[in-house]
Design an enzyme around this catalytic site. Structure first.
Site, short mmCIF file in Angstrom:
data_model
loop_
_atom_site.label_atom_id
_atom_site.label_comp_id
_atom_site.label_asym_id
_atom_site.label_seq_id
_atom_site.Cartn_x
_atom_site.Cartn_y
_atom_site.Cartn_z
N ARG A 154 0.86 -1.19 0.00
CA ARG A 154 0.00 0.00 0.00
C ARG A 154 0.89 1.23 0.00
O ARG A 154 1.91 1.25 0.71
CB ARG A 154 -0.84 0.06 1.28
CG ARG A 154 -1.95 -0.94 1.36
CD ARG A 154 -2.43 -1.09 2.78
NE ARG A 154 -1.37 -1.59 3.65
CZ ARG A 154 -1.47 -1.73 4.96
NH1 ARG A 154 -2.57 -1.38 5.58
NH2 ARG A 154 -0.46 -2.22 5.66
N LYS A 204 -3.95 -11.29 -7.51
CA LYS A 204 -3.79 -9.84 -7.32
C LYS A 204 -5.10 -9.10 -7.65
O LYS A 204 -5.55 -8.23 -6.89
CB LYS A 204 -2.63 -9.34 -8.18
CG LYS A 204 -2.39 -7.85 -8.13
CD LYS A 204 -1.98 -7.39 -6.74
CE LYS A 204 -2.16 -5.92 -6.56
NZ LYS A 204 -1.03 -5.09 -6.75
N ASN A 208 -7.60 -7.07 -4.87
CA ASN A 208 -7.99 -5.66 -4.99
C ASN A 208 -9.48 -5.49 -5.24
O ASN A 208 -10.11 -4.56 -4.73
CB ASN A 208 -7.17 -4.97 -6.10
CG ASN A 208 -5.81 -4.53 -5.58
OD1 ASN A 208 -5.55 -4.60 -4.38
ND2 ASN A 208 -4.94 -4.09 -6.46
N PHE A 249 -10.96 -1.82 5.95
CA PHE A 249 -11.61 -1.52 4.66
C PHE A 249 -13.13 -1.48 4.75
O PHE A 249 -13.85 -1.79 3.80
CB PHE A 249 -11.13 -2.49 3.55
CG PHE A 249 -9.84 -2.01 2.96
CD1 PHE A 249 -8.67 -2.08 3.70
CD2 PHE A 249 -9.79 -1.40 1.72
CE1 PHE A 249 -7.48 -1.57 3.22
CE2 PHE A 249 -8.61 -0.88 1.23
CZ PHE A 249 -7.46 -0.98 1.98
N LEU A 250 -13.60 -1.06 5.92
CA LEU A 250 -15.05 -0.87 6.09
C LEU A 250 -15.34 0.60 6.43
O LEU A 250 -16.39 0.88 6.99
CB LEU A 250 -15.59 -1.78 7.19
CG LEU A 250 -15.86 -3.25 6.81
CD1 LEU A 250 -16.46 -4.01 7.98
CD2 LEU A 250 -16.78 -3.36 5.59
N GLY A 253 -16.87 6.76 3.10
CA GLY A 253 -16.31 8.11 2.91
C GLY A 253 -16.52 8.60 1.50
O GLY A 253 -17.54 8.29 0.86
N CYS A 260 -4.42 1.70 -7.95
CA CYS A 260 -4.73 0.26 -8.09
C CYS A 260 -6.21 -0.08 -8.09
O CYS A 260 -6.71 -0.63 -9.07
CB CYS A 260 -4.04 -0.52 -6.97
SG CYS A 260 -2.27 -0.55 -7.19
C1 UDX Z 1 -4.16 -0.90 -2.72
C2 UDX Z 1 -4.13 -2.24 -1.99
O1 UDX Z 1 -4.47 -2.04 -0.63
C3 UDX Z 1 -2.75 -2.88 -2.12
O2 UDX Z 1 -2.73 -4.15 -1.52
C4 UDX Z 1 -2.41 -3.00 -3.59
O3 UDX Z 1 -1.11 -3.53 -3.78
C5 UDX Z 1 -2.49 -1.64 -4.27
O4 UDX Z 1 -3.79 -1.09 -4.06
P1 UDX Z 1 -3.33 1.59 -2.20
O5 UDX Z 1 -3.91 1.95 -3.54
O6 UDX Z 1 -1.96 2.08 -1.86
O7 UDX Z 1 -3.28 -0.01 -2.04
O8 UDX Z 1 -4.33 2.16 -1.10
P2 UDX Z 1 -5.37 1.58 -0.05
O9 UDX Z 1 -4.82 1.77 1.31
O10 UDX Z 1 -5.80 0.22 -0.42
O11 UDX Z 1 -6.57 2.61 -0.23
C6 UDX Z 1 -7.25 2.71 -1.49
C7 UDX Z 1 -8.38 3.69 -1.42
O12 UDX Z 1 -9.45 3.16 -0.66
C8 UDX Z 1 -8.06 5.06 -0.80
O13 UDX Z 1 -8.62 6.07 -1.60
C9 UDX Z 1 -8.72 5.02 0.55
O14 UDX Z 1 -9.11 6.30 0.99
C10 UDX Z 1 -9.92 4.14 0.25
N1 UDX Z 1 -10.45 3.44 1.44
C11 UDX Z 1 -9.69 2.50 2.07
C12 UDX Z 1 -11.74 3.73 1.89
O15 UDX Z 1 -12.44 4.59 1.31
N2 UDX Z 1 -12.22 3.05 2.96
C13 UDX Z 1 -11.50 2.08 3.61
O16 UDX Z 1 -12.03 1.49 4.57
C14 UDX Z 1 -10.19 1.80 3.16
#
Ligand code: UDX
Length: 430
Positions: A154, A204, A208, A249-250, A253, A260
């Site tokens: 991440r 992968k 995601n 991830f719950l 927002g 990704c």
């Molecule tokens: C993601 C995957 O987590 C990672 O395993 C993969 O290799 C690449 O894609 P990343 O894109 O860096 O990583 O960010 P991540 O932390 O997953 O957040 C993604 C988006 O989801 C952000 O915009 C974040 O704000 C949003 N998010 C995350 C939410 O809206 N709610 C959540 O509960 C978690």
């Protein structure tokens, strides 16, 4: 072991520097002279906490080397990792042209046995196509195997995720390649999943897509809670306490963004379409995400009595999440452009993403800090939960704003406290 990474984005540079830090000799191949010259001096092109230190340390220790020339790196490498970008095409399909281009370019320099592994997220079948390309162009004596070793890091926690991943996925049809890759990854803790290439490639996308599904599910429950009077955050907190579900991830927002999740669900939808499978669930995930972004705009209208015309709106947070300057598919782009179309004037502030945001967002004013952004604003919107916004002295902010309205797109404030201070407040799902 001597290894090469082709590509120095988040995945390539972070993984390369972690392997160098573990004592390997690591080459990183790029294609822009200016960037490679900077990297040689330890100046990195992206913002990622801890990355510059680890790169500098390993440059000094002569364990990581940067080059434009394949012949410096490939002949002496036991493994070559392809970590170049796979941006989405118009139809959502992943653009694999750079992957195939670098595969062709490395062929003449293969020397002895080499494992060629993809780190980039690629559709099922890509590694086999790389194998065909190499077979087509290779000299008789070149000995190689292909593999898929997807990266799950991440942004913002990339070093930690690479050093301590939940799992290491190694997909290859060759025992020799598998043994070499297991040996290379040996010092890295995490559960090992050893499988074939196609499965590794699919893992992968599936991971995601599931993360995106969790977020869109949370956003749907949040919307329904707003309509029924339930406290969506409590609902999701309680739901996440079930070990089978898990609490991460719950968070509802302003929607998910980044390099990704949005790209990978589109690519998986395109894979599904080509394979003749109607992945309706994933189409909805994308739709709900768009609604989450648009929800911020409707809430803004609600607080400003139906019209955004000539209203000044302060937006705090532009990057797709905290601790990164990455603006790729950031919800702020959709939200701000909709606000502008509705006639609002935007004053924005982000601790690190303003330079990148300036290349994408036109017609907005960037502020030097939160205070300048909120001056004379009719509404404050939080779009990224940077830590420095959490403890913002709202009583000070109150004195600077023209009207006391907050749309909290990341639920960082306590609604009760904020309302007691005199603000009209709308969060997501509460
Ligand atoms: C993601 C995957 O987590 C990672 O395993 C993969 O290799 C690449 O894609 P990343 O894109 O860096 O990583 O960010 P991540 O932390 O997953 O957040 C993604 C988006 O989801 C952000 O915009 C974040 O704000 C949003 N998010 C995350 C939410 O809206 N709610 C959540 O509960 C978690």
């Amino acid at each position: 072991m001597t290894i090469t990474f082709i590509g120095h984005g988040y995945v390539g540079l972070v993984t390369a520097s972690v392997f160098a830090d573990l004592g390997n000799t690591v080459w990183v191949i790029g294609h822009t002279k200016e960037k490679i010259e900077k990297l040689k001096r330890g100046i990195i092109p992206i913002y990622e906490p801890g990355l510059e230190e680890i790169v500098k340390k390993n440059v000094r220790a002569k364990r990581i080397f940067f080059t434009l020339d394949y012949r410096d790196a490939i002949p002496e490498s036991s493994a070559v990792f392809i970590a170049v970008g796979t941006p989405p095409k118009e139809n959502g399909e992943a653009d694999l042209s750079t992957i195939f281009e670098v595969a062709k370019k490395l062929v003449p320099y293969l020397n002895g046995y080499t494992v060629i592994a993809t780190k980039s997220t690629v559709p099922v079948g890509t590694s086999q196509r790389i194998k065909e390309i190499i077979n087509q162009y290779k000299a008789q004596k070149a000995d190689f195997d292909v593999a898929s070793v997807p990266e799950f890091l991440r942004e913002g926690q990339a070093i930690y995720d690479t050093q301590s991943p939940d799992r290491v996925v190694i997909g290859t049809d060759s025992k020799k390649a598998e043994d070499l890759l297991v040996e290379l990854h040996e010092p890295i803790d995490g559960k090992y999943v050893l499988t074939n290439i196609e499965t590794a490639e699919m893992i992968k996308y599936a991971a995601n897509a599931f993360l995106a599904t969790k977020i869109s599910f949370a956003n749907s429950i949040a919307s329904l809670s707003e309509l029924t009077g339930a406290d969506g955050l409590k609902v999701l907190e309680a739901v996440g306490l079930d070990k089978r579900i898990g609490s991460s991830f719950l968070s509802p927002g302003a929607g998910f963004g980044g390099s990704c999740l949005p790209k990978d669900i589109k690519a998986l939808l395109s894979i599904a379409k080509t394979s003749g499978y109607d992945f309706g669930l994933l189409k909805e995930v994308d739709k709900v995400n768009n609604q989450a972004m648009k929800g911020i705009v409707s809430k803004s209208k609600r607080l400003l009595e139906g019209s955004l015309e000539n209203k000044t709106i302060a937006v705090l947070g532009l990057s797709f999440k905290p601790d990164t300057d990455d603006m790729r598919d950031a919800p702020s782009i959709v939200v701000i452009n909709s606000l502008i179309r509705a006639g609002a004037m935007i004053k924005a502030y982000d601790p690190v993403a303003m330079e990148n945001a300036g290349k994408i967002l036109k017609g907005i004013t960037f502020s030097k800090d939160c205070y300048q952004a909120v001056e004379d604003a009719d509404l404050l919107i939080i779009l990224t939960e940077w830590n420095e916004f959490r403890q913002l002295p709202l009583l000070e902010i109150k004195k600077l704003m023209r009207k006391l309205n907050i749309v909290d797109g990341r639920n960082i404030y306590d609604p009760k406290k904020v309302r007691e201070m005199g603000f009209s407040y709308l969060g997501v799902g509460r």
